[in-house]
Design a protein around this motif. Structure first.
Motif, PDB file in Angstrom:
ATOM      1  N   LEU A 132       0.815  -1.207   0.000  1.00 28.86           N
ATOM      2  CA  LEU A 132       0.000   0.000   0.000  1.00 28.86           C
ATOM      3  C   LEU A 132       0.852   1.261   0.000  1.00 28.86           C
ATOM      4  N   GLY A 133       2.157   1.096   0.135  1.00 34.92           N
ATOM      5  CA  GLY A 133       3.067   2.230  -0.002  1.00 34.92           C
ATOM      6  C   GLY A 133       3.534   2.437  -1.426  1.00 34.92           C
TER       7      GLY A 133
ATOM      8  N   GLY B  98      -9.608  -2.232 -21.920  1.00 33.18           N
ATOM      9  CA  GLY B  98      -8.270  -2.760 -21.667  1.00 33.18           C
ATOM     10  C   GLY B  98      -8.150  -3.237 -20.236  1.00 33.18           C
ATOM     11  N   GLN B  99      -6.921  -3.386 -19.777  1.00 37.52           N
ATOM     12  CA  GLN B  99      -6.726  -3.839 -18.403  1.00 37.52           C
ATOM     13  C   GLN B  99      -5.399  -3.321 -17.864  1.00 37.52           C
ATOM     14  N   ILE B 100      -5.286  -3.353 -16.533  1.00 34.53           N
ATOM     15  CA  ILE B 100      -4.063  -2.949 -15.836  1.00 34.53           C
ATOM     16  C   ILE B 100      -3.631  -4.117 -14.968  1.00 34.53           C
ATOM     17  N   HIS B 101      -2.405  -4.570 -15.173  1.00 35.12           N
ATOM     18  CA  HIS B 101      -1.854  -5.713 -14.438  1.00 35.12           C
ATOM     19  C   HIS B 101      -0.748  -5.188 -13.527  1.00 35.12           C
ATOM     20  N   PHE B 102      -0.961  -5.310 -12.227  1.00 33.88           N
ATOM     21  CA  PHE B 102      -0.041  -4.750 -11.227  1.00 33.88           C
ATOM     22  C   PHE B 102       0.655  -5.868 -10.476  1.00 33.88           C
ATOM     23  N   SER B 103       1.956  -6.027 -10.730  1.00 33.00           N
ATOM     24  CA  SER B 103       2.785  -6.958  -9.970  1.00 33.00           C
ATOM     25  C   SER B 103       3.296  -6.201  -8.750  1.00 33.00           C
ATOM     26  N   TYR B 104       2.618  -6.388  -7.626  1.00 29.54           N
ATOM     27  CA  TYR B 104       2.842  -5.491  -6.492  1.00 29.54           C
ATOM     28  C   TYR B 104       4.134  -5.760  -5.727  1.00 29.54           C
TER      29      TYR B 104
ATOM     30  N   ARG C  29       8.258   3.202  -4.090  1.00 33.94           N
ATOM     31  CA  ARG C  29       7.299   3.068  -2.999  1.00 33.94           C
ATOM     32  C   ARG C  29       7.815   3.761  -1.763  1.00 33.94           C
ATOM     33  N   THR C  30       6.892   4.152  -0.932  1.00 30.89           N
ATOM     34  CA  THR C  30       7.221   4.794   0.337  1.00 30.89           C
ATOM     35  C   THR C  30       7.261   3.745   1.432  1.00 30.89           C
ATOM     36  N   ASP C  31       8.345   3.720   2.175  1.00 29.06           N
ATOM     37  CA  ASP C  31       8.455   2.797   3.299  1.00 29.06           C
ATOM     38  C   ASP C  31       7.413   3.162   4.353  1.00 29.06           C
ATOM     39  N   LEU C  32       6.689   2.171   4.839  1.00 29.30           N
ATOM     40  CA  LEU C  32       5.583   2.448   5.754  1.00 29.30           C
ATOM     41  C   LEU C  32       6.031   2.925   7.123  1.00 29.30           C
TER      42      LEU C  32
END
Length: 704
Positions: A148-149, A282-288, A308-311
């Motif tokens: 989530l970051g 279309g679609q969005i594929h997110f490899s988190y 990403r931001t460290d939590l």
């Protein structure tokens, strides 16, 4: 412990008097082993950057000698740490799941903000208690959903908002991981739903791949308890544990978005988990795990990478007035999912016949047969493993057609089918007398293909086929909110009386538009009986009558301008068939029989032993690929006597056979003048030759 200096000394690094430096946040870590070791590394990084001060740790098992500096105090428990007067500003809790809530409450009561590892709690009751305590004390609680970051999340939300992928049709979270016996033996709580009467709720969706669920919920706009309307669970285990390791969790949000989480720890090989947003364009594929995003639109495909931001850094910043990226108050939707899993029946063990063990000793791990395809199908079809008919899944208790006690077909009511696949009743699986499956449903290539039944893409402009609609204006297929559904209103089973030993079922169905208004009324009859020792016949007789009091036009892509695309009416989706041969009395091969008018059409080949095995990720159906362990069978489709409908045949793109009601011109179901068709299919074990087929057809004529 070393206290901050009050002298006029200066920092050798900055030259700033130490007394003038801002006081660093005082950090305490509870749990230094397992994932706690990663927290120690992160704390060390931030300490070196001058962002915080680690003052104490707590763990029944002390850290290894030299792991911490001499200024860090070591305690056996959080209670000891707090009683000693360490006064931490932030307490990081990285301990067994069942301890999260009581430790968080203790830290909050001591006046500390909290970084709470996922899952934050083990029940909804605990969630409410911790959330209330934090709000009353005015303390911050960050939950360790590191994904989530990711800076990809706001970028994806902006992209969706821009309309570049059209309207959102659904979201999936998928995970194919490998976990060994050693993973479940690492602690007393691993693989447990409860321990000594205390909730643990370990599992693939609640712990190992919890980030997939949390990230999917975030992109579905579900943060609070009120954001979730419904959670459905389908839980299984291949390991000798209490908790689930192979599951589907389907979530419907308050605004109607469906998130399907298809997850396993029993894959053949581990791959990156992902969340996919499916749009009408279309679609969005997110490899988190690596913040990698792949965007597919009509303009092409592109990839982007994000930081990403460290939590923990985010929590420290929020102490000065910023916003938390993963606040406890924003995980209510996730805890709703966890609570549904906690209160669900215990996961069903997967039968050993469908598991292969790889590796030895603690490195041994189970592989569930066909799990890769099942996960993909569940994701794109918004279906559970039970709904897909996985051979090890729960029996849905549906009515079956039988011959002399042998089940040969299952009647699906279609109520579980996603709305954009035009839910409808159908038969699946259909089997030969020896048990070979000769239908498929919810295949990856066309998830709206549903076994054997009746489907029409254009009924007065309403799609009763599923998927995209072909329109003359667009000159192609487009997603529209035009999907209808066919509902079963009544059914009666009885002996047919037409042929000795024949059984029948009469059904009344309503074809309903998107607004629920009836467009057609259908009377459907199924008749079935044995034809010798190795074949049986299935007859579908259906009548479509206008329910509007006016003519209703029945069309197809072909009648709307697509050349050779006249499908609609009776349709039979086949599974993977190797070495397929397709022929009529006068023609042979897909191109020759497609669009032809002939009294019968035969399809013979080796039918896959695993009808749910659709090949590698992203692969198209391959008609030439071998069907490992398959068995030979022949299907013979007899044309309807009421009209010379052309055969619709596909083999190279996908395996399917139909009779077209509206090949290139629509037909009308007028009041008092319904559309009536009768289609018979012979289902035989082994390979039949033309002479065999003619003999069987003659036998049927003599019985009639």
């Amino acid at each position: 412990m070393t206290l901050p200096s009050t002298s006029a000394e200066t920092s050798s690094a900055t030259g700033v008097p130490l007394a003038d430096r801002p006081r660093l946040p005082r950090i305490a870590l509870v749990g230094v082993h397992g994932f706690g070791a990663r927290h120690l590394d992160n704390i060390s990084r931030l300490s070196d950057a001058g962002a915080l001060e680690l003052v104490a740790v707590a763990d029944p098992l002390p850290p290894t000698q030299g792991r911490l500096g001499p200024e860090v105090q070591i305690f056996g428990s959080l209670d000891e740490l707090l009683t000693a007067g360490t006064a931490p500003d932030v307490v990081i809790i990285s301990t067994p799941i069942q301890t999260h809530a009581p430790l968080a409450l203790a830290a909050i009561a001591a006046g500390a903000d909290v970084f709470l590892e996922k899952p934050p709690v083990a029940s909804m009751a605990q969630y409410a208690e911790v959330l209330a305590a934090a709000e009353q004390a005015g303390r911050l609680v960050q939950v360790g959903f590191q994904s989530l970051g990711s800076h990809a999340l706001p970028a994806i939300e902006k992209l969706v908002g821009s309309g570049e992928i059209g309207e959102v049709r659904g979201i999936s979270a998928t995970g194919l991981w490998v976990r060994t016996i050693g993973y479940f033996q690492r602690s007393r709580w691993a693989g447990k739903r409860s321990l000594n009467g205390t909730d643990v709720v370990d599992g693939v969706a609640t712990n190992a791949l919890a980030h997939a669920v949390a990230t999917g919920l975030r992109l579905a706009g579900a943060r609070t308890v009120a954001d979730v309307e419904l959670v459905e669970t389908d839980l299984y285990r291949a390991n000798n544990t209490e908790s689930d390791d192979t599951s589907v969790v389907r979530v419907r949000t308050a605004d109607g978005t469906v998130l399907t989480c298809a997850l396993t720890l029993c894959a053949a090989e581990q791959s990156a988990p992902a969340v996919t947003v499916y749009g009408t364009l279309g679609q969005i594929h997110f490899s988190y795990t690596d913040d990698h995003v792949e965007i597919t639109t009509p303009g092409g495909r592109r990839t982007e990478r994000f930081g990403r931001t460290d939590l923990l850094e985010n929590l420290l910043a929020a102490r000065s007035g910023g916003e938390l990226l993963s606040p406890l108050s924003g995980t209510g939707a996730y805890v709703t999912v966890l609570e549904a899993i906690r209160s669900a029946p215990a996961p069903q063990p997967i039968h050993p016949d469908f598991i292969t063990w790889r590796g030895d000793g603690d490195e041994a791990h189970p592989v569930v047969h066909g799990i890769e395809s099942l996960v993909r199908r569940a994701a794109v079809g918004q279906a559970t493993f039970a709904e897909l008919g996985a051979p090890w899944a729960r029996e849905p208790g549906l009515p079956v057609l039988s011959i002399d006690g042998t089940p040969v077909a299952t009647l699906q009511d279609g109520t579980h089918i996603r709305p954009t696949s035009s839910p409808r009743p159908y038969l699946h699986p259909v089997r030969t007398l020896s048990g070979t499956v000769v239908t498929d449903h919810v295949p990856e290539d066309h998830v709206w293909h549903l076994g054997a039944g009746v489907a029409i893409q254009d009924v007065d402009g309403i799609n009763f086929w599923g998927g995209r609609t072909y329109t003359r204006d667009a000159g192609g297929y487009v997603w529209r909110k035009d999907h209808g559904r066919i509902v079963l209103e009544s059914a009666v089973d009885q002996a047919s009386g037409r042929v000795t030993g024949e059984q029948s079922r009469q059904e009344q169905l309503a074809w309903l538009g998107p607004d629920g208004a009836a467009i057609l009324r259908e009377q459907r009859e199924w008749h079935w009986s044995a034809v010798g020792l190795s074949a049986w016949q299935l007859t579908l007789d259906f009548t479509l009558e206008s329910a509007t009091g006016r003519p209703v036009l029945l069309g197809s892509p072909g009648s709307n301008g697509r050349l050779q695309g006249g499908y609609g009416g009776f349709f039979w989706r086949l599974p993977k068939v190797a070495g397929a041969t397709i022929w009529t009395p006068d023609s042979r091969g897909e191109d020759a029989v497609h669009g032809s008018v002939a009294p019968w059409l035969a399809w013979a080949g080796t039918f896959s032993a695993q009808a749910l095995d659709a090949g590698p990720v992203g692969s198209a159906y391959d008609a030439s690929a071998p069907a490992a362990g398959g068995r030979p069978a022949t299907l013979v489709f007899l044309s309807a006597p009421q009209a010379p409908d052309p055969w619709f045949v596909r083999q190279s793109g996908y395996p399917g056979v139909g009779l077209s009601l509206a090949w290139d011109t629509p037909v009308a179901a007028e009041p008092g003048r319904p559309i009536h068709r009768t289609v018979t299919v012979l289902i035989a074990d082994g390979f039949l030759a033309t002479q065999d087929i003619e003999t069987l057809i003659t036998t049927l004529g003599e019985k009639a």
